[in-house]
Scaffold this motif. Sequence first.
Motif, PDB file in Angstrom:
ATOM      1  N   TYR A  17      -6.842  16.343  -2.717  1.00  0.00           N
ATOM      2  CA  TYR A  17      -5.075  16.219  -1.704  1.00  0.00           C
ATOM      3  C   TYR A  17      -5.344  14.313  -1.353  1.00  0.00           C
ATOM      4  O   TYR A  17      -6.062  14.263  -1.031  1.00  0.00           O
ATOM      5  CB  TYR A  17      -5.091  16.571  -0.248  1.00  0.00           C
ATOM      6  N   ALA A  18      -4.208  13.465  -1.536  1.00  0.00           N
ATOM      7  CA  ALA A  18      -3.999  12.519  -1.358  1.00  0.00           C
ATOM      8  C   ALA A  18      -2.919  11.850  -0.276  1.00  0.00           C
ATOM      9  O   ALA A  18      -1.927  11.935  -0.881  1.00  0.00           O
ATOM     10  CB  ALA A  18      -4.320  10.634  -3.065  1.00  0.00           C
ATOM     11  N   TYR A  19      -3.548  10.909   0.182  1.00  0.00           N
ATOM     12  CA  TYR A  19      -2.656  10.611   1.511  1.00  0.00           C
ATOM     13  C   TYR A  19      -2.443   9.247   1.623  1.00  0.00           C
ATOM     14  O   TYR A  19      -3.525   8.933   2.018  1.00  0.00           O
ATOM     15  CB  TYR A  19      -2.902  11.203   2.814  1.00  0.00           C
ATOM     16  N   VAL A  20      -1.444   8.256   1.288  1.00  0.00           N
ATOM     17  CA  VAL A  20      -0.841   7.487   1.341  1.00  0.00           C
ATOM     18  C   VAL A  20      -1.019   6.771   2.713  1.00  0.00           C
ATOM     19  O   VAL A  20      -0.545   7.258   3.441  1.00  0.00           O
ATOM     20  CB  VAL A  20       0.127   6.864   0.014  1.00  0.00           C
ATOM     21  N   LEU A  21      -2.438   5.871   3.624  1.00  0.00           N
ATOM     22  CA  LEU A  21      -2.423   4.712   4.441  1.00  0.00           C
ATOM     23  C   LEU A  21      -1.642   3.801   4.856  1.00  0.00           C
ATOM     24  O   LEU A  21      -1.137   3.625   5.791  1.00  0.00           O
ATOM     25  CB  LEU A  21      -3.981   4.945   4.598  1.00  0.00           C
ATOM     26  N   SER A  22      -1.815   3.130   3.557  1.00  0.00           N
ATOM     27  CA  SER A  22      -0.966   1.673   3.494  1.00  0.00           C
ATOM     28  C   SER A  22       0.059   1.175   2.438  1.00  0.00           C
ATOM     29  O   SER A  22      -0.442   2.006   1.567  1.00  0.00           O
ATOM     30  CB  SER A  22      -2.189   0.488   4.380  1.00  0.00           C
ATOM     31  N   GLY A  23       0.940   0.512   2.316  1.00  0.00           N
ATOM     32  CA  GLY A  23       1.629   0.194   1.360  1.00  0.00           C
ATOM     33  C   GLY A  23       2.306   1.434   0.410  1.00  0.00           C
ATOM     34  O   GLY A  23       2.874   2.193   0.775  1.00  0.00           O
ATOM     35  N   ALA A  24       2.112   1.009  -0.788  1.00  0.00           N
ATOM     36  CA  ALA A  24       2.639   1.742  -2.071  1.00  0.00           C
ATOM     37  C   ALA A  24       1.739   2.207  -2.620  1.00  0.00           C
ATOM     38  O   ALA A  24       1.187   1.249  -3.620  1.00  0.00           O
ATOM     39  CB  ALA A  24       3.989   1.398  -2.399  1.00  0.00           C
ATOM     40  N   ILE A  25       1.336   3.313  -3.629  1.00  0.00           N
ATOM     41  CA  ILE A  25       1.137   3.775  -4.929  1.00  0.00           C
ATOM     42  C   ILE A  25       1.264   3.843  -6.100  1.00  0.00           C
ATOM     43  O   ILE A  25       2.512   5.490  -5.728  1.00  0.00           O
ATOM     44  CB  ILE A  25      -0.495   4.632  -4.054  1.00  0.00           C
ATOM     45  N   ARG A  26       1.386   3.409  -6.963  1.00  0.00           N
ATOM     46  CA  ARG A  26       1.905   4.151  -8.460  1.00  0.00           C
ATOM     47  C   ARG A  26       1.414   4.949  -9.189  1.00  0.00           C
ATOM     48  O   ARG A  26      -0.076   4.777  -8.886  1.00  0.00           O
ATOM     49  CB  ARG A  26       2.066   3.123  -8.939  1.00  0.00           C
ATOM     50  N   SER A  27       1.293   6.555  -9.187  1.00  0.00           N
ATOM     51  CA  SER A  27       0.812   6.897  -9.546  1.00  0.00           C
ATOM     52  C   SER A  27       1.436   8.313 -10.777  1.00  0.00           C
ATOM     53  O   SER A  27       2.396   8.546 -10.283  1.00  0.00           O
ATOM     54  CB  SER A  27       0.384   8.044  -8.583  1.00  0.00           C
ATOM     55  N   GLN A  28       0.387   8.456 -11.859  1.00  0.00           N
ATOM     56  CA  GLN A  28       0.960   9.420 -12.980  1.00  0.00           C
ATOM     57  C   GLN A  28      -0.516   9.987 -13.151  1.00  0.00           C
ATOM     58  O   GLN A  28      -1.814  10.013 -13.312  1.00  0.00           O
ATOM     59  CB  GLN A  28       1.479   8.590 -13.933  1.00  0.00           C
ATOM     60  N   VAL A  29      -0.152  11.501 -12.656  1.00  0.00           N
ATOM     61  CA  VAL A  29      -0.930  12.481 -13.505  1.00  0.00           C
ATOM     62  C   VAL A  29      -0.367  13.918 -13.998  1.00  0.00           C
ATOM     63  O   VAL A  29       0.599  13.913 -14.774  1.00  0.00           O
ATOM     64  CB  VAL A  29      -1.784  13.049 -11.752  1.00  0.00           C
ATOM     65  N   GLY A  30      -1.482  14.126 -15.303  1.00  0.00           N
ATOM     66  CA  GLY A  30      -0.757  14.466 -16.238  1.00  0.00           C
ATOM     67  C   GLY A  30       0.650  14.013 -17.631  1.00  0.00           C
ATOM     68  O   GLY A  30       0.533  12.447 -17.834  1.00  0.00           O
ATOM     69  N   ASN A  31       1.106  14.701 -17.671  1.00  0.00           N
ATOM     70  CA  ASN A  31       2.588  14.394 -18.460  1.00  0.00           C
ATOM     71  C   ASN A  31       3.448  14.245 -17.722  1.00  0.00           C
ATOM     72  O   ASN A  31       4.379  14.405 -17.514  1.00  0.00           O
ATOM     73  CB  ASN A  31       3.052  15.381 -19.520  1.00  0.00           C
ATOM     74  N   ASP A  32       3.267  14.595 -16.122  1.00  0.00           N
ATOM     75  CA  ASP A  32       4.108  14.007 -15.026  1.00  0.00           C
ATOM     76  C   ASP A  32       4.875  12.855 -15.129  1.00  0.00           C
ATOM     77  O   ASP A  32       4.165  11.718 -15.542  1.00  0.00           O
ATOM     78  CB  ASP A  32       4.100  14.428 -13.371  1.00  0.00           C
ATOM     79  N   PRO A  33       6.050  12.760 -14.436  1.00  0.00           N
ATOM     80  CA  PRO A  33       6.345  11.056 -14.090  1.00  0.00           C
ATOM     81  C   PRO A  33       5.584  10.439 -13.152  1.00  0.00           C
ATOM     82  O   PRO A  33       5.060  10.408 -12.469  1.00  0.00           O
ATOM     83  CB  PRO A  33       8.300  11.268 -13.890  1.00  0.00           C
ATOM     84  N   THR A  34       5.775   9.720 -13.334  1.00  0.00           N
ATOM     85  CA  THR A  34       5.365   8.061 -12.811  1.00  0.00           C
ATOM     86  C   THR A  34       6.133   8.594 -11.717  1.00  0.00           C
ATOM     87  O   THR A  34       7.188   8.391 -11.657  1.00  0.00           O
ATOM     88  CB  THR A  34       5.294   6.711 -13.191  1.00  0.00           C
ATOM     89  N   GLN A  35       5.347   8.771 -10.293  1.00  0.00           N
ATOM     90  CA  GLN A  35       5.819   8.426  -9.441  1.00  0.00           C
ATOM     91  C   GLN A  35       5.199   7.203  -8.194  1.00  0.00           C
ATOM     92  O   GLN A  35       4.060   6.722  -8.510  1.00  0.00           O
ATOM     93  CB  GLN A  35       5.324   9.560  -8.235  1.00  0.00           C
ATOM     94  N   VAL A  36       6.227   6.777  -7.271  1.00  0.00           N
ATOM     95  CA  VAL A  36       5.533   6.025  -6.142  1.00  0.00           C
ATOM     96  C   VAL A  36       5.938   6.955  -4.794  1.00  0.00           C
ATOM     97  O   VAL A  36       6.419   6.921  -4.721  1.00  0.00           O
ATOM     98  CB  VAL A  36       6.634   4.275  -5.826  1.00  0.00           C
ATOM     99  N   TYR A  37       3.850   5.901  -4.434  1.00  0.00           N
ATOM    100  CA  TYR A  37       4.320   7.004  -2.796  1.00  0.00           C
ATOM    101  C   TYR A  37       3.813   5.712  -1.955  1.00  0.00           C
ATOM    102  O   TYR A  37       2.981   4.913  -2.266  1.00  0.00           O
ATOM    103  CB  TYR A  37       2.778   7.724  -2.810  1.00  0.00           C
TER     104      TYR A  37
END
Length: 128
Positions: A57-77
């Motif tokens: 489980y990843a929790y964004v503490l500050s800023g914004a993180i761009r992530s893509q896991v597997g073939n899921d669409p890229t998302q910004v958290y």
Amino acid sequence: MALGASPAIAQEREQVKLVFEHALPNVEGKRMDAVLVSYPPGSKSLPHRHAASAFIYAYVLSGAIRSQVGNDPTQVYHAGEGFYETPGAHHRISENASDTEPASLLAVFVVDSKDGALTIPDKDATPK
């Protein structure tokens, strides 16, 4: 990150610090590890997988993180948002979504106690 890297190269990669590690007393053979991942502006992680047993489980503490896991669409958290990775998932993109502001996340792993490395870069991934 390799020791002795030049400051210019050091800014291109994430910094990872283990902040917690403990055996789960009620789940034999499992442990919980937590790592703080800090991304300078514009930095990224190499594509990677995690220990085969890892649920994260990843929790964004500050800023914004761009992530893509597997073939899921890229998302910004953004700060205050989180996401998870199931065992065996391929983390294709993990990077700071900003070229001007730092970002950080806390990743909490539940893994088999016998697992060693938490993160394994793709064999064909090359540091740039």
